[in-house]
Scaffold this motif. Structure first.
Motif, PDB file in Angstrom:
ATOM      1  N   ASN A  40      -3.473  -1.367  10.760  1.00 19.28           N
ATOM      2  CA  ASN A  40      -4.770  -0.856  11.221  1.00 19.28           C
ATOM      3  C   ASN A  40      -5.692  -2.005  11.637  1.00 19.28           C
ATOM      4  O   ASN A  40      -6.394  -1.919  12.647  1.00 19.28           O
ATOM      5  N   GLN A  57       3.556  -4.806   4.945  1.00 19.49           N
ATOM      6  CA  GLN A  57       2.119  -5.077   4.945  1.00 19.49           C
ATOM      7  C   GLN A  57       1.752  -5.739   3.621  1.00 19.49           C
ATOM      8  O   GLN A  57       2.181  -5.296   2.561  1.00 19.49           O
ATOM      9  N   GLY A  82      -1.884  -3.374   2.859  1.00 19.69           N
ATOM     10  CA  GLY A  82      -1.918  -2.032   3.455  1.00 19.69           C
ATOM     11  C   GLY A  82      -3.092  -1.252   2.870  1.00 19.69           C
ATOM     12  O   GLY A  82      -3.346  -1.322   1.675  1.00 19.69           O
ATOM     13  N   GLY A 113      -5.410   2.228   2.123  1.00 19.55           N
ATOM     14  CA  GLY A 113      -5.579   3.671   2.021  1.00 19.55           C
ATOM     15  C   GLY A 113      -7.041   3.996   2.289  1.00 19.55           C
ATOM     16  O   GLY A 113      -7.778   3.145   2.810  1.00 19.55           O
ATOM     17  N   ARG A 118      -8.593   1.924  -1.093  1.00 17.18           N
ATOM     18  CA  ARG A 118      -7.416   1.993  -1.969  1.00 17.18           C
ATOM     19  C   ARG A 118      -6.232   1.307  -1.286  1.00 17.18           C
ATOM     20  O   ARG A 118      -6.181   1.210  -0.069  1.00 17.18           O
ATOM     21  N   THR A 133       2.663   1.958  10.678  1.00 18.28           N
ATOM     22  CA  THR A 133       2.341   1.884  12.099  1.00 18.28           C
ATOM     23  C   THR A 133       0.912   2.328  12.363  1.00 18.28           C
ATOM     24  O   THR A 133       0.354   3.141  11.618  1.00 18.28           O
ATOM     25  N   ASN A 180      -5.386  14.559   4.262  1.00 22.64           N
ATOM     26  CA  ASN A 180      -4.616  13.568   5.027  1.00 22.64           C
ATOM     27  C   ASN A 180      -3.240  13.199   4.470  1.00 22.64           C
ATOM     28  O   ASN A 180      -2.710  12.164   4.828  1.00 22.64           O
ATOM     29  N   LEU A 211      -4.434   7.111   7.635  1.00 24.71           N
ATOM     30  CA  LEU A 211      -5.771   6.532   7.619  1.00 24.71           C
ATOM     31  C   LEU A 211      -6.237   6.347   9.058  1.00 24.71           C
ATOM     32  O   LEU A 211      -5.849   5.396   9.725  1.00 24.71           O
ATOM     33  N   GLY A 266       1.568   5.724   7.350  1.00 25.56           N
ATOM     34  CA  GLY A 266       2.586   5.110   6.490  1.00 25.56           C
ATOM     35  C   GLY A 266       3.520   6.199   5.988  1.00 25.56           C
ATOM     36  O   GLY A 266       3.066   7.197   5.442  1.00 25.56           O
ATOM     37  N   ASN A 326       7.029   6.860   3.666  1.00 24.85           N
ATOM     38  CA  ASN A 326       8.059   6.314   2.771  1.00 24.85           C
ATOM     39  C   ASN A 326       9.411   6.868   3.193  1.00 24.85           C
ATOM     40  O   ASN A 326       9.698   8.041   2.987  1.00 24.85           O
ATOM     41  N   ARG A 334      -1.994   7.486  -7.877  1.00 24.36           N
ATOM     42  CA  ARG A 334      -2.893   8.610  -8.187  1.00 24.36           C
ATOM     43  C   ARG A 334      -2.149   9.938  -8.248  1.00 24.36           C
ATOM     44  O   ARG A 334      -2.529  10.842  -8.958  1.00 24.36           O
TER      45      ARG A 334
HETATM   46  C1  BT5 Z   1      -3.716   7.147   2.320  1.00 24.07           C
HETATM   47  O1  BT5 Z   1      -4.814   6.816   1.574  1.00 24.07           O
HETATM   48  O2  BT5 Z   1      -2.865   7.909   1.982  1.00 24.07           O
HETATM   49  C2  BT5 Z   1      -3.641   6.427   3.658  1.00 24.07           C
HETATM   50  C3  BT5 Z   1      -2.504   5.467   3.751  1.00 24.07           C
HETATM   51  C4  BT5 Z   1      -2.347   4.917   5.137  1.00 24.07           C
HETATM   52  C5  BT5 Z   1      -1.316   3.817   5.219  1.00 24.07           C
HETATM   53  C6  BT5 Z   1      -1.049   3.365   6.629  1.00 24.07           C
HETATM   54  S1  BT5 Z   1       0.295   2.287   6.715  1.00 24.07           S
HETATM   55  C7  BT5 Z   1      -0.077   1.847   8.334  1.00 24.07           C
HETATM   56  C8  BT5 Z   1      -1.587   1.755   8.421  1.00 24.07           C
HETATM   57  N1  BT5 Z   1      -2.057   0.438   8.073  1.00 24.07           N
HETATM   58  C9  BT5 Z   1      -2.781   0.429   6.938  1.00 24.07           C
HETATM   59  O3  BT5 Z   1      -3.287  -0.584   6.411  1.00 24.07           O
HETATM   60  N2  BT5 Z   1      -2.883   1.692   6.463  1.00 24.07           N
HETATM   61  C10 BT5 Z   1      -2.195   2.642   7.311  1.00 24.07           C
HETATM   62  P1  BT5 Z   1      -5.227   7.553   0.228  1.00 24.07           P
HETATM   63  O4  BT5 Z   1      -5.257   9.024   0.432  1.00 24.07           O
HETATM   64  O5  BT5 Z   1      -6.487   6.866  -0.180  1.00 24.07           O
HETATM   65  O6  BT5 Z   1      -4.068   7.225  -0.760  1.00 24.07           O
HETATM   66  C11 BT5 Z   1      -3.951   5.943  -1.352  1.00 24.07           C
HETATM   67  C12 BT5 Z   1      -3.342   6.157  -2.731  1.00 24.07           C
HETATM   68  O7  BT5 Z   1      -1.964   6.551  -2.567  1.00 24.07           O
HETATM   69  C13 BT5 Z   1      -3.289   4.878  -3.552  1.00 24.07           C
HETATM   70  O8  BT5 Z   1      -4.456   4.728  -4.325  1.00 24.07           O
HETATM   71  C14 BT5 Z   1      -2.054   5.064  -4.406  1.00 24.07           C
HETATM   72  O9  BT5 Z   1      -2.363   5.817  -5.574  1.00 24.07           O
HETATM   73  C15 BT5 Z   1      -1.148   5.938  -3.537  1.00 24.07           C
HETATM   74  N3  BT5 Z   1      -0.141   5.128  -2.828  1.00 24.07           N
HETATM   75  C16 BT5 Z   1      -0.197   3.843  -2.455  1.00 24.07           C
HETATM   76  N4  BT5 Z   1       0.896   3.474  -1.773  1.00 24.07           N
HETATM   77  C17 BT5 Z   1       1.695   4.568  -1.729  1.00 24.07           C
HETATM   78  C18 BT5 Z   1       2.952   4.823  -1.156  1.00 24.07           C
HETATM   79  N5  BT5 Z   1       3.639   3.918  -0.464  1.00 24.07           N
HETATM   80  N6  BT5 Z   1       3.459   6.082  -1.316  1.00 24.07           N
HETATM   81  C19 BT5 Z   1       2.786   7.030  -1.969  1.00 24.07           C
HETATM   82  N7  BT5 Z   1       1.585   6.842  -2.530  1.00 24.07           N
HETATM   83  C20 BT5 Z   1       1.038   5.625  -2.396  1.00 24.07           C
END
Ligand code: BT5
Length: 327
Positions: free
Chosen positions: A97, A119, A122, A124, A128, A140, A182, A195, A213, A215, A228
């Motif tokens: 991002n 990343q 990375g 959230g 987060r 991506t 989301n 995000l 993102g 998995n 979380r």
């Molecule tokens: C999200 O935030 O779910 C948005 C994530 C977006 C990631 C993509 S990757 C490409 C692009 N570049 C970036 O830097 N970001 C985007 P949120 O709803 O706030 O969820 C974050 C929470 O999910 C964290 O606090 C963890 O608890 C959990 N988490 C972190 N990594 C995870 C993962 N790989 N798989 C599942 N849960 C995860």
């Protein structure tokens, strides 16, 4: 020509002459680089996992393509109008991002895709973290420039979720669900996060960064304990690995298709498809919103992307933000 440029050009030559031997002389002439440079790049490609056969009198032939996310592989016959017009790949970056913002500010065209193997920071929502180990998942960001008011930007978050859900269904046959606002889940566990961020003023959006993102092949020991919500990967759910390249291409095609629909027909068809993937439709939920704890039945989303809750009083509440929990 830069290293990735030459490497991509060599791959393009191989692809045009699928299965055939091509002499080093011909490659060097076609690309305007020396024979030594061709030889050097063939060596680098082999190190990256490409199978390249060489025969003394005949030249080189591509026999195997690895599951790497390099631009030439992503873009080959992609067939999109906008998404993936340009693809920039990083072995490692803080956040895709962040990079997309830099390109957005510098005036890059919409459709630009940033992709990374890993990343280191990375993101959230709300600061987060997004756990992003190397080589197993998709990280991506897509740069878009829709001419819409900033208040409509949340609609693109729903569009991203639908694209991710479609791609998961297409490559795995699993049944993804979307969670407001989301997330994408499988069997109640988070498999993808989105995000979307905008750079805007009152009258319009300069650009939007769509960060996704997913998995894909992440193993159980790669997830930290303090997430979380319960999390999973496609591989954990299906019991087999998935091609990251195929997933990325499927996703970009879906995004391109949905974005075109959105620009031509507006949010309605996107919201309708989102509702089909929405697990909590008609369910009792609880959400903390504007210092209040609300409980009610989910009746869908509106054109702002707000979650509609029918409260026990019978009134409908529009929830604009917050974490929703099932009751
Ligand atoms: C999200 O935030 O779910 C948005 C994530 C977006 C990631 C993509 S990757 C490409 C692009 N570049 C970036 O830097 N970001 C985007 P949120 O709803 O706030 O969820 C974050 C929470 O999910 C964290 O606090 C963890 O608890 C959990 N988490 C972190 N990594 C995870 C993962 N790989 N798989 C599942 N849960 C995860």
């Amino acid at each position: 020509m830069s290293t990735p440029g030459t490497r991509d050009a060599i791959l393009r030559v191989f692809r045009q002459r699928k299965g055939q031997f091509i002499s080093g002389e011909e490659i060097s002439q076609t690309l305007g680089v020396s024979r030594t440079a061709v030889w050097k790049h063939i060596g680098l490609l082999r190190k990256q996992g490409y199978g390249i056969e060489s025969a003394a009198s005949r030249g080189y032939r591509l026999t195997e393509t690895p599951d790497t996310l390099i631009p030439a592989e992503i873009q080959a016959n992609l067939g999109t109008d906008c998404v993936g017009r340009e693809v920039i790949h990083f072995e490692e970056t803080e956040s895709t991002n962040r990079i997309a913002h830099e390109y957005g500010k510098a005036g890059a065209e919409e459709g630009l895709v940033i992709i990374a193997e890993q990343q280191t920071a990375g993101k959230g929502r709300l600061g987060r973290p997004w756990i992003s180990p190397a080589g197993v998942n998709l990280y991506t960001s897509i740069l878009l420039r829709p001419s819409i008011l900033p208040r409509w930007a949340t609609q693109l978050t729903f569009l991203s979720s639908v694209a991710v859900a479609r791609a998961i269904e297409a490559v795995s046959g699993l049944q993804p669900q979307v969670k407001w606002p989301n997330d994408v889940l499988i069997d109640g566990k988070k498999v993808a996060g989105i995000l979307n961020e905008i750079d805007a003023e009152m009258e319009g959006i300069h650009y939007l960064v769509m960060g996704i993102g997913v998995n894909l092949n992440m193993t159980a020991d790669q997830f930290p304990d303090d997430l979380r919500y319960p999390a999973t990967s496609l591989a954990l759910e299906a019991g087999r690995d998935f091609s990251r390249l195929t997933f990325a291409r499927t996703l970009y095609r879906g995004l391109d298709d949905l974005y075109r629909t959105y620009l031509q027909e507006g949010f309605r068809p996107i919201a309708a498809e989102w509702n089909l993937f929405f697990a909590w439709q008609g369910k009792e939920v609880e959400v903390d919103f504007q210092d209040r704890r609300l409980q009610g039945t989910v009746t869908g989303i509106d054109t702002d992307g707000a979650l509609l809750l029918r409260l026990h009083s019978g009134a409908t509440e529009r929830v604009l933000a917050g974490d929703v929990r099932p009751l």
